[in-house]
Design a protein around this motif. Structure first.
Motif, PDB file in Angstrom:
ATOM      1  N   ALA A  43       0.828  -1.208   0.000  1.00  0.00           N
ATOM      2  CA  ALA A  43       0.000   0.000   0.000  1.00  0.00           C
ATOM      3  C   ALA A  43       0.861   1.256   0.000  1.00  0.00           C
ATOM      4  O   ALA A  43       0.579   2.228  -0.719  1.00  0.00           O
ATOM      5  N   TYR A  44       1.930   1.237   0.795  1.00  0.00           N
ATOM      6  CA  TYR A  44       2.802   2.416   0.866  1.00  0.00           C
ATOM      7  C   TYR A  44       3.442   2.691  -0.498  1.00  0.00           C
ATOM      8  O   TYR A  44       3.468   3.829  -0.976  1.00  0.00           O
ATOM      9  N   THR A  45       3.935   1.663  -1.153  1.00  0.00           N
ATOM     10  CA  THR A  45       4.585   1.828  -2.455  1.00  0.00           C
ATOM     11  C   THR A  45       3.590   2.307  -3.511  1.00  0.00           C
ATOM     12  O   THR A  45       3.914   3.169  -4.334  1.00  0.00           O
ATOM     13  N   CYS A  46       2.368   1.768  -3.463  1.00  0.00           N
ATOM     14  CA  CYS A  46       1.355   2.168  -4.448  1.00  0.00           C
ATOM     15  C   CYS A  46       0.984   3.639  -4.291  1.00  0.00           C
ATOM     16  O   CYS A  46       0.924   4.398  -5.283  1.00  0.00           O
ATOM     17  N   VAL A  47       0.722   4.058  -3.063  1.00  0.00           N
ATOM     18  CA  VAL A  47       0.344   5.450  -2.836  1.00  0.00           C
ATOM     19  C   VAL A  47       1.506   6.381  -3.171  1.00  0.00           C
ATOM     20  O   VAL A  47       1.316   7.480  -3.704  1.00  0.00           O
ATOM     21  N   SER A  48       2.721   5.937  -2.875  1.00  0.00           N
ATOM     22  CA  SER A  48       3.891   6.738  -3.216  1.00  0.00           C
ATOM     23  C   SER A  48       3.995   6.936  -4.723  1.00  0.00           C
ATOM     24  O   SER A  48       4.284   8.040  -5.206  1.00  0.00           O
ATOM     25  N   GLN A  49       3.724   5.893  -5.480  1.00  0.00           N
ATOM     26  CA  GLN A  49       3.781   6.011  -6.940  1.00  0.00           C
ATOM     27  C   GLN A  49       2.664   6.908  -7.461  1.00  0.00           C
ATOM     28  O   GLN A  49       2.865   7.677  -8.408  1.00  0.00           O
ATOM     29  N   LEU A  50       1.488   6.839  -6.829  1.00  0.00           N
ATOM     30  CA  LEU A  50       0.401   7.735  -7.231  1.00  0.00           C
ATOM     31  C   LEU A  50       0.749   9.189  -6.929  1.00  0.00           C
ATOM     32  O   LEU A  50       0.359  10.100  -7.663  1.00  0.00           O
ATOM     33  N   GLY A  51       1.484   9.402  -5.846  1.00  0.00           N
ATOM     34  CA  GLY A  51       1.929  10.763  -5.541  1.00  0.00           C
ATOM     35  C   GLY A  51       2.903  11.292  -6.578  1.00  0.00           C
ATOM     36  O   GLY A  51       2.897  12.488  -6.884  1.00  0.00           O
ATOM     37  N   GLU A  52       3.743  10.426  -7.120  1.00  0.00           N
ATOM     38  CA  GLU A  52       4.659  10.854  -8.175  1.00  0.00           C
ATOM     39  C   GLU A  52       3.895  11.201  -9.458  1.00  0.00           C
ATOM     40  O   GLU A  52       4.264  12.133 -10.171  1.00  0.00           O
ATOM     41  N   LEU A  53       2.812  10.454  -9.736  1.00  0.00           N
ATOM     42  CA  LEU A  53       2.029  10.732 -10.944  1.00  0.00           C
ATOM     43  C   LEU A  53       1.148  11.961 -10.765  1.00  0.00           C
ATOM     44  O   LEU A  53       0.997  12.753 -11.686  1.00  0.00           O
TER      45      LEU A  53
END
Length: 831
Positions: A22-32
């Motif tokens: 979950a942390y990695t997914c949300v982090s990637q969404l923050g980059e996008l």
């Protein structure tokens, strides 16, 4: 650019994120920066959420970062921005960053403490050396009496009752501002039973706290008696005076002074090593702190986003909801799959239906951002409402230029904006912190078009710094008038003003090819001519602008499926507006085309005709423009008045009829099933319900149909009808500000030229004198032109153009009651 005309389709999506990823997914969404999360834990306190501990750890780290940043600033150094894009660190790195940060902070505290302690010790040694080296000479003899006289000796001669007592000394330093008060208090408290000597230090000493040089006063107090000594020590303690031992013998004082100098030299060496070590620690802080700050801010943002997610029943995944543009869904799905590939379970995203009004998303670039900002300052558009920004790109600079038309002033504004556009990629230009500069820089493309359009309207008005230019040959011939008229010398002497008659053959050769004929700048009725021209031009532009706004409302009604509004609102509005004020525009154009100087009758007044139109009367002294004009005017007024009750009652009665029909067709027993099917419809099923406020009374909400209240709908429609009908009159008059501001700008420019440049040109006739005089004159003219005509007049024209767009144009079709899509992004954390 397709999304500029209407906001993009935004969908409500649901995300299933594996707990381990979950942390990695949300982090990637923050980059996008594509998804705006919805808070699914709104009823849960911020202190009871799942990741509140991690958020607190990040906040504690930010406090430590503030301490380190303050230490760097205290040392006179600057933190450089981190290089490149830094991703949010894995959660396991938080402990490492915290340990290294605490270690650096503790080292800084220890080194700072040691440095402060060494500086204090060095300061005390220097003060002691200054006291011993000031050359205070202790008194040799003194007498003591009980009398209050100042001339009586302090000590009894040998053989008296106090022959076994000896003189004692108190030596120290005091701040100069306190020296006088200390001396006065010592004298009063000890009743003169002392001898005090105060001297200023020869060299300034560095303050151990502030590091600034300061002057001190050294003192040497000689006294007799133990009680007097106790009083002196208490008083010096109250004044926070450092007190040092003071030997009676000169040799002992010299030895103590040498020892103090040696200790000071050793302390300076130790202090130098401490400061070198402090510089090394600060260098490490400068290198490590900027990337840490960015990473911890991103980490905190991720945990705050995760706190908005709910936990599944099995606690194996987190469930999140958010808004996302439909065209970005594939990119979001791909990013989630890449981020959750290591967890073994892929994250899932899918669209879900929703009755809430989606946020508005309009993508902009560096050119369209300033124009979209003008529209959003009025109000963010509703979801998929017609966006006025593409049309504002043309209409706003043009209306500004109508009020600001001057080739010279427009060229200066254009060149200023062009310089900002050409240097927009330079780091120094982007990093400027001046607020006024940032305001101009953010609107550089708007200024560019405003200047360009001002050049165009300046050519139309034939004005360049208030001077007319002769680009083409004039359409008027003075020679032909003089040849065919009896202008004798006596006639010219009696008539200082001469009139050119266009009916005389050869006097008027035809219209000027582009803009206003330059010969009008020489005419005494120049202002009257421009008044008539610009007033009629303002009315034509205003009615055209308002009509275009009403027509744009058609696209809203068609898109939202509100077909009844086309017949019950848009059509009556157009008939009312064009039947009255469109007819006024027709009269202006008709008079321009058909009435000329060769007409046998005087030109009729359009204003009188328009007033008589509402009074259903005719002025005998004001001739008709065309046959049947009275009947046409009366018919147009009647038709416009008929449109008012249609506009007032049409939509409420139609909605009432529609509501009753739905109520009869919907059986009571099937209400839950139909509500459920309505919820499961596509996200566009309720688009028609996102219209104006009177229709919201009949739209379902929260799974149940809201009660239809006819009185509320009638009240809202009555307000809309009154606002539109009265607004057509007031808004048309409001567009006359184009005429007023244009004339004011032209007259100010003319006054400035006459008062400054014309006066300067008349001061010196010789070439050398004129050259010397024109330098300050032109400087004054340039400064006043920029300050008054470009800045003040430009700001005034800008505000009036802004008002014309917000009040007169956008309220015809633009509600502006939406809210922006604010996706979760790290862009602000990296700044």
């Amino acid at each position: 650019m397709g999304s500029m005309f209407r906001s993009e389709e935004v969908a409500l999506v649901q995300l299933f994120l594996p707990t381990s990823a979950a942390y990695t997914c949300v982090s990637q969404l923050g980059e996008l920066g594509l998804v705006e999360f919805r808070d699914l834990n709104a009823s849960v306190s911020a202190f009871q959420r799942r990741f509140v501990g991690d958020v607190r750890r990040c906040e504690e780290l930010e406090k430590t970062f503030l301490f380190l940043q303050e230490e760097v600033r205290r040392a006179g150094q600057v933190l450089a921005p981190p290089e490149g894009r830094l991703p949010a660190p894995p959660p396991r790195d938080l402990l490492r960053i915290q340990e290294e940060t605490d270690r650096l902070a503790q080292e800084l505290r220890d080194v700072r403490g040691n440095q402060q302690s060494l500086r204090s010790q060095l300061h005390q040694l220097r003060l002691h050396s200054a006291v011993l080296g000031q050359g205070h000479s202790p008194p040799v003899t003194a007498t003591h009496t009980d009398g209050p006289s100042e001339r009586s000796p302090l000590l009894q001669p040998p053989g008296g009752p106090h022959q076994d007592l000896r003189i004692n000394f108190v030596a120290g330093a005091v701040e100069p501002s306190k020296a006088a008060a200390l001396e006065r208090l010592l004298w009063r408290a000890c009743r003169g039973f002392l001898i005090a000597s105060f001297r200023e230090t020869e060299q300034q000493l560095e303050d151990p706290v502030t590091g600034e040089p300061a002057t001190w006063m050294t003192f040497l107090i000689s006294y007799w008696g133990e009680q007097i000594g106790q009083k002196i020590r208490k008083i010096t303690d109250c004044f926070h005076c450092p007190v040092f031992p003071y030997a009676e013998q000169e040799e002992a004082r010299l030895a103590a002074l040498q020892q103090l100098q040696q200790q000071s030299h050793e302390l300076q060496e130790v202090l130098g090593e401490t400061e070198r070590f402090l510089s090394q620690v600060l260098a490490r802080v400068q290198r490590l702190l900027p990337p840490w700050q960015v990473q911890v801010r991103k980490m905190k943002a991720v945990y705050l986003a995760l706190n908005q997610c709910s936990v599944s029943a099995t606690h194996k995944c987190l469930i999140a909801e958010g808004w996302c543009a439909a065209r970005d869904l594939p990119a979001v799905q791909q990013a989630l799959q890449d981020s959750s590939s290591e967890a073994g379970v892929s994250a899932v995203v899918h669209r879900i239906p929703c009755r809430d009004v989606p946020p508005t998303l309009i993508r902009t670039n560096r050119f369209t951002a300033s124009f979209q900002g003008i529209v959003d300052a009025y109000g963010v558009g509703r979801y998929q409402e017609v966006n006025p920004a593409p049309y504002t790109i043309i209409t706003f600079p043009f209306l500004f230029a109508v009020m600001f038309g001057d080739v010279g002033h427009g060229l200066l504004m254009f060149l200023f904006a062009l310089a900002m556009v050409l240097t927009e990629n330079r780091p120094a230009v982007k990093a400027a912190q001046n607020e006024i500069w940032q305001t101009f820089f953010s609107g550089r493309y708007l200024l560019l078009l405003m200047g360009l359009f001002s050049i165009y309207t300046g050519f139309i008005y034939n004005e360049c710094f208030s001077r007319a230019t002769t680009i083409f040959s004039s359409g008027w011939s003075v020679a032909a008038m003089a040849t065919q008229s009896d202008w004798s010398d006596a006639f010219l002497a009696q008539h200082p003003l001469l009139a050119l008659d266009p009916n005389v053959t050869g006097v008027f050769l035809g219209p000027y090819p582009f803009g206003i004929d330059p010969i009008w700048s020489l005419a005494v009725n120049h202002l009257s001519f421009l008044n008539s021209f610009k007033m009629k031009m303002s009315v034509i532009l205003g009615v055209t602008h308002m009509t275009f706004g009403v027509v744009l409302g058609v696209f809203n009604h068609v898109h939202f499926g509100q077909w009844h509004r086309l017949l019950l609102e848009t059509l009556p509005e157009l008939v009312f507006l064009l039947g009255l004020f469109g007819y006024l525009v027709f009269l202006i154009v008709f008079k321009w085309l058909w009435v000329s100087a060769a007409s046998p009758t005087p030109a009729p007044s359009i204003l009188i005709h328009f007033i008589n139109m509402f009074l259903f009367s005719q002025s005998p002294t004001n001739g008709l423009l065309f046959r049947g004009q009275e009947a046409v005017q009366s018919a147009l007024v009647v038709v416009a008045l008929v449109m008012v009750p249609i506009l007032l009652l049409g939509t409420p009665l139609f909605l009432r009829w529609q509501h009753r029909g739905r109520s009869r067709r919907k059986p009571a027993g099937r209400q839950p099933e139909e509500d459920k099917s309505g919820i499961l419809d596509s996200s566009d099923a309720s688009v028609a319900g996102w219209g104006s406020d009177e229709e919201k009374a009949g739209c379902p909400g929260d799974g149940a149909e809201a009660e239809f209240v006819l009185s509320e709908v009638l009240m809202h429609q009555a307000i809309h009808t009154i606002e539109f009908c009265l607004g057509c009159i007031s808004n048309t008059a409001s567009y006359l500000r184009l005429w007023a501001l244009s004339l004011a700008h032209a007259q100010l420019s003319e006054v400035l030229w006459a008062m400054v440049m014309r006066s300067g040109l008349g001061l010196g006739r010789k070439l050398g004198v004129a050259a010397v005089v024109l330098v300050p004159v032109f400087a004054a003219f340039a400064v006043l032109t920029v300050a008054i005509l470009l800045v003040m007049e430009g700001l005034s024209a800008f505000l009036h153009a802004l008002r014309l767009h917000w009040v007169e144009f956008q309220n015809k079709f633009y509600a502006g009651t939406g809210y922006k899509l604010s996706p979760f992004t790290f862009a602000s954390e990296e700044g």
